[in-house]
Design an enzyme around this catalytic site. Sequence first.
Site, short mmCIF file in Angstrom:
data_model
loop_
_atom_site.label_atom_id
_atom_site.label_comp_id
_atom_site.label_asym_id
_atom_site.label_seq_id
_atom_site.Cartn_x
_atom_site.Cartn_y
_atom_site.Cartn_z
N GLU A 103 0.81 -1.23 0.00
CA GLU A 103 0.00 0.00 0.00
C GLU A 103 0.84 1.27 0.00
OE1 GLU A 103 -2.86 -0.49 3.17
OE2 GLU A 103 -3.47 -2.44 2.38
N GLU A 121 -4.66 -11.96 -0.15
CA GLU A 121 -5.49 -11.73 1.05
C GLU A 121 -6.97 -11.89 0.73
OE1 GLU A 121 -4.50 -8.13 3.16
OE2 GLU A 121 -2.37 -8.32 2.71
#
Length: 470
Positions: free
Chosen positions: A260, A367
């Site tokens: 991120e 994920e």
Amino acid sequence: MTAAVLAAALLPAAAPAGAAEPLRRGIEAERSALPGRVLARPGTSSGAVVRVRLDRGPVAWPIPLAAGPRLALRAGGCTGRIGVRVDGGPRRTARTRRAQRRIVLALPVRAGRRVVVLERRGDSCATVDVDRLDLDLDAVRITLGAALRPEQLDRPGVADAFRREYRFAMTENALKMRTTQPFPGLFLFDAADRLRGLARSVGGGLHGHTLLMHDQLPAWLDDRIQGWTRPLLLEALRQHVAALVGRYRGTARTWDVVTEAIRPDGSDWPSIWRRAIGPDVVEHAFRFAREADPGARLLYSDNAIENPGAHRDGVLRMLRRLVRAGAPIDGVALQGHLKPEIELTPAQLDDTMTRIEALGLRVQFSEVDVPLGLPVTAAWRLYGARAFGMVADACWQHASCDALGVWGVTDATSWWGPEREALPLDAAGRPKDAMRRLRLGVRGRLVAEDPVPPSAGAPLGSVVPAAGRF
Ligand code: XIL
């Protein structure tokens, strides 16, 4: 002709004592029937080893390292192992050799990718059609894994469910910087160490998450407390990466090196790292990781970049820069937290993966979970199952995708909370429809359907077997 028919014609279902001969003949015959498929070699009385290469279009993909040297089999009460000798590297070969104690081989057959496993148990050999195995031979290319928090291992059934379904473990929080380095230079590895044994026991090792992120940082990194300069913080990053990657070298075969780094609007995330070091911090993180473990797969991971938009564009721009700069990045981990409001379609997902592969990077999922709308209804459950099927199929469709990780073992341990039923195993660890579609999808046996959320009022169909593909 399917492999099952072929092998059945060559091998008795149960061979007499000293059954190496039929086994050997079977392999030789398969080899001549399938030129170029089986690379080596007939077995001995203690078992047989066959090297296989899975062809996918013009590209030959070796069996991924992440699949580990052994595939555990269960078939009608029989258990066994396939010892797979993997092309491409002494490390893989050496690991594999140790595993070849009992069973024998898998022969992937071009005509429809069916696999026959020739099994040797004691004095007898048997052939088992892979369709009858309670086994995901997707492990031959696509390995399924799950994230864990070590304290979950104290809950009954979690470790068993994990071992049954998954072949690598992701460190949900255990390797985040707040956990591993709460004070400068003080490293705590108890949490990740607890996951290490479990990860090894399923063959695929750890997927380390994550070395550099803007979030879940220790308080000492706050630049309002301490004025960080570029050289100081760069050195702190180097030491952090070296400590973590060095410690789990060999077990953590894959790392989310950077997570991120880009905001939803496509701009750089203004973290302490960016402020004090500058935009090249991302490249440095990859270089430090490569120095610490030249053999690990190094990934960039991000959330909600599966669909088109500013976020995805910003990430692709950054990736292009990294590749041009020669940063040692191997690929991208799409997190795949598929919140219903995202409304991702199979075509969008395919487009994103194609763009990543076009940069020369591989792509995988790290994920995946699908938090269902409340109250959870049958329509929501079908939506969730379809979303897992879509992701699995997308992975299957993209030749570089060989790992798919879900974010938690059972619904009881999901970070969304149990009521959102976000995972493929229910709270008791039982496989749901989502798990079934995940297994089918990673074997190329689903036609992905658009998982339209029930609230959008779309009709909900059923799974269509992919007649043309299998
Ligand atoms: C989450 C964990 O699952 C939670 O237990 C923790 O409280 C917060 O972080 N994307 C990521 C992960 O990269 O690190 C996040 O994990 C989920 C979103």
